[in-house]
Design a protein around this motif. Structure first.
Motif, PDB file in Angstrom:
ATOM      1  N   PHE A 346      35.922  39.403  34.893  1.00 46.99           N
ATOM      2  CA  PHE A 346      35.355  40.314  35.574  1.00 46.99           C
ATOM      3  C   PHE A 346      35.379  40.094  37.363  1.00 46.99           C
ATOM      4  N   GLY A 347      35.289  38.794  37.602  1.00 46.63           N
ATOM      5  CA  GLY A 347      35.469  38.385  38.704  1.00 46.63           C
ATOM      6  C   GLY A 347      36.767  38.530  39.545  1.00 46.63           C
ATOM      7  N   ALA A 348      37.797  38.253  38.729  1.00 47.01           N
ATOM      8  CA  ALA A 348      39.173  38.148  39.080  1.00 47.01           C
ATOM      9  C   ALA A 348      39.533  39.750  39.243  1.00 47.01           C
ATOM     10  N   TYR A 349      39.171  40.748  38.430  1.00 46.70           N
ATOM     11  CA  TYR A 349      39.237  42.100  38.395  1.00 46.70           C
ATOM     12  C   TYR A 349      38.701  42.542  39.620  1.00 46.70           C
ATOM     13  N   LEU A 350      37.361  42.471  39.880  1.00 47.40           N
ATOM     14  CA  LEU A 350      36.677  43.067  41.271  1.00 47.40           C
ATOM     15  C   LEU A 350      37.248  42.551  42.498  1.00 47.40           C
ATOM     16  N   THR A 351      37.784  41.281  42.535  1.00 44.93           N
ATOM     17  CA  THR A 351      38.613  40.878  43.643  1.00 44.93           C
ATOM     18  C   THR A 351      39.785  41.707  43.973  1.00 44.93           C
ATOM     19  N   ALA A 352      40.486  41.787  42.756  1.00 45.41           N
ATOM     20  CA  ALA A 352      41.971  42.232  42.779  1.00 45.41           C
ATOM     21  C   ALA A 352      41.702  43.911  43.195  1.00 45.41           C
ATOM     22  N   ILE A 353      40.971  44.527  42.687  1.00 46.93           N
ATOM     23  CA  ILE A 353      40.754  46.005  42.877  1.00 46.93           C
ATOM     24  C   ILE A 353      40.360  46.198  44.392  1.00 46.93           C
ATOM     25  N   HIS A 354      39.399  45.178  44.855  1.00 48.07           N
ATOM     26  CA  HIS A 354      39.160  45.466  46.271  1.00 48.07           C
ATOM     27  C   HIS A 354      40.047  44.972  47.271  1.00 48.07           C
ATOM     28  N   MET A 355      41.178  44.420  46.699  1.00 43.36           N
ATOM     29  CA  MET A 355      42.345  43.942  47.592  1.00 43.36           C
ATOM     30  C   MET A 355      43.352  45.131  47.802  1.00 43.36           C
ATOM     31  N   LEU A 356      42.961  46.283  46.725  1.00 48.32           N
ATOM     32  CA  LEU A 356      43.786  47.649  47.068  1.00 48.32           C
ATOM     33  C   LEU A 356      42.921  48.568  47.659  1.00 48.32           C
ATOM     34  N   PHE A 357      41.724  48.678  47.220  1.00 49.79           N
ATOM     35  CA  PHE A 357      40.715  49.376  47.959  1.00 49.79           C
ATOM     36  C   PHE A 357      39.901  48.857  48.886  1.00 49.79           C
ATOM     37  N   PRO A 358      39.233  49.655  49.668  1.00 48.88           N
ATOM     38  CA  PRO A 358      38.322  48.979  50.559  1.00 48.88           C
ATOM     39  C   PRO A 358      37.414  47.617  50.141  1.00 48.88           C
ATOM     40  N   GLY A 359      37.298  46.522  50.898  1.00 50.40           N
ATOM     41  CA  GLY A 359      36.476  45.488  50.542  1.00 50.40           C
ATOM     42  C   GLY A 359      35.316  45.525  51.587  1.00 50.40           C
ATOM     43  N   SER A 360      34.128  44.730  50.764  1.00 51.25           N
ATOM     44  CA  SER A 360      33.034  44.795  51.584  1.00 51.25           C
ATOM     45  C   SER A 360      31.904  43.894  50.762  1.00 51.25           C
ATOM     46  N   LEU A 361      30.946  43.446  51.340  1.00 51.82           N
ATOM     47  CA  LEU A 361      29.980  42.671  50.641  1.00 51.82           C
ATOM     48  C   LEU A 361      29.124  43.451  49.498  1.00 51.82           C
ATOM     49  N   ARG A 362      28.908  44.801  49.816  1.00 48.07           N
ATOM     50  CA  ARG A 362      28.430  45.738  49.002  1.00 48.07           C
ATOM     51  C   ARG A 362      29.193  45.934  47.517  1.00 48.07           C
ATOM     52  N   TYR A 363      30.613  45.877  47.731  1.00 52.17           N
ATOM     53  CA  TYR A 363      31.303  46.111  46.600  1.00 52.17           C
ATOM     54  C   TYR A 363      31.468  44.695  45.697  1.00 52.17           C
ATOM     55  N   ARG A 364      30.999  43.548  46.376  1.00 53.38           N
ATOM     56  CA  ARG A 364      31.073  42.163  45.864  1.00 53.38           C
ATOM     57  C   ARG A 364      29.731  42.104  44.979  1.00 53.38           C
TER      58      ARG A 364
END
Length: 396
Positions: A346-364
């Motif tokens: 899950f950690g790898a997926y969430l990081t990867a998806i937000h390297m394509l879509f906008p990234g922020s603390l909220r999404y983490r």
């Protein structure tokens, strides 16, 4: 007093009820003390509007929302009823973190420490009182993980699909998680693991059907999730965005203003984003790195929360959790790899998806309960290494 002694003091049969009551009290106090954040967090107002529309017309009205949190707001209404539901969900999160940590490590010390961290974690307290969908999503996600670790695949599938109906980010990963749990945690055969995925797919179709009917009535065609993916992708990948975050102005969206059909408009955003990536691969890679940085940044980028106060709170809460989690993963991750594999996935997926879509603390944020579990394990392991007497007391 060492961390081990602190845990020892709480290590009785009333420890979890006390932690839950303390966490609930902190959230109530925060709700009374913290000013309304709606002006800074526009999504809170949008969820209330969607809930009101759903109650009045049966339609959410916002094409980029999933239905579950607006439905909760529609039933509860804005105000203290909604606040108490969110605070209660956040308190349930504490119990779920305790259960999950115990299932992963079979060590009540780690579970108690993880629950205590979750109870006092400032970001979880903050998001429990601002009227956003993160708390509901995290609660459902944790419930799914607890069920999957307990080999309760039907219940796990139900919670994961409800999480998708809250935020669609889990949608591509959920069947992979079902397969991973069956194969790695329950150690089933590949054929048996595939059967679990088929059961998940059947349940997915059943539970998603009301939402699909809602969308068909709204748009006149099949829409599986929502219509926010294309805009989010374009927001992160358009020439005017140089920050790696969400481009709320969408300065380059004028060519799409004439598209009145929301489905066609979302597809146009998606095609334009892909074209921008293909036309400027170097710029895309630069933005990928910026989004990675934003995703893991120790304090918020948002201007409203960039003051010294918020930076100190973030540094004193997230940074120790991250460092302890990294210590655990570096020193003990390999020996625990099979048990923690679904969390890492899950950690790898969430990081990867937000390297394509906008990234922020909220999404983490949905990843942070897992980081807290790793951090608790790291602290207990370090205690065993540096304070063996305390470790023996804890085991007793």
């Amino acid at each position: 007093m060492s961390p081990a002694q602190i845990v020892r003091i709480a290590d009785g049969r009333f420890a979890i009820p006390l932690i839950l009551m303390f966490g609930f009290a902190l959230r109530i106090i925060a709700a009374l003390v913290v000013p309304d954040q709606s002006d800074a967090l526009g999504d809170a107002i949008a969820y209330r509007a969607s809930g009101k529309s759903l109650w009045a017309t049966g339609q959410i009205g916002a094409s980029y929302h999933m239905p579950l949190y607006p439905a909760l707001v529609a039933v509860a209404g804005p105000g203290w009823a909604q606040l108490l539901i969110d605070i209660s969900l956040s308190t349930v999160m504490i119990w779920l973190v305790y259960q999950l940590a115990n299932l992963v490590f079979s060590d009540r010390r780690i579970a108690l420490l993880a629950a205590a961290f979750t109870a006092i974690y400032p970001f979880f307290i903050f998001y429990s009182i601002v009227g956003l969908s993160e708390t509901l999503f995290m609660t459902l996600l944790l419930a799914a993980y607890v069920c999957w670790y307990r080999n309760m695949h039907v219940a796990g599938a139900t919670f994961s699909i409800l999480a998708i109906l809250t935020r669609p980010i889990l949608d591509p990963l959920a069947p992979i998680l079902v397969f991973c749990f069956a194969l790695v945690i329950q150690r089933l055969s590949i054929g048996a693991a595939i059967k679990k995925v088929i059961v998940y797919a059947a349940m997915y179709c059943i539970l998603m059907t009301p939402w699909w009917l809602h969308n068909y009535e709204a748009y006149g065609e099949f829409v599986r999730l929502n219509l926010g993916g294309g805009m989010a992708l374009y927001s992160a990948n358009n020439p005017s965005n140089h920050t790696g975050g969400l481009d709320v102005t969408l300065k380059e969206s004028a060519p799409f203003d004439h598209i009145t059909n929301p489905v066609a408009r979302d597809k146009a955003f998606q095609r334009a984003a892909i074209a921008n990536i293909e036309n400027d691969p170097k710029g895309f890679l630069i933005q990928v790195l910026k989004r990675f940085e934003r995703f893991w940044y120790p304090w918020p980028y948002a201007e409203q929360y960039s003051s010294l106060k918020y930076k100190i709170i973030s540094l004193c809460s997230f940074v120790p959790i991250l460092l302890l989690a990294l210590v655990f993963l570096f020193l003990y991750g390999y020996s625990n790899f099979r048990r923690i594999a679904p969390l890492l996935l899950f950690g790898a997926y969430l990081t990867a998806i937000h390297m394509l879509f906008p990234g922020s603390l909220r999404y983490r944020l949905p990843l942070e309960p897992f980081l807290i579990i790793f951090a608790a394990a790291g602290m207990i392991h370090l205690t065993e290494r540096w304070h063996p007497k305390d470790a023996m007391m804890l085991k007793g």
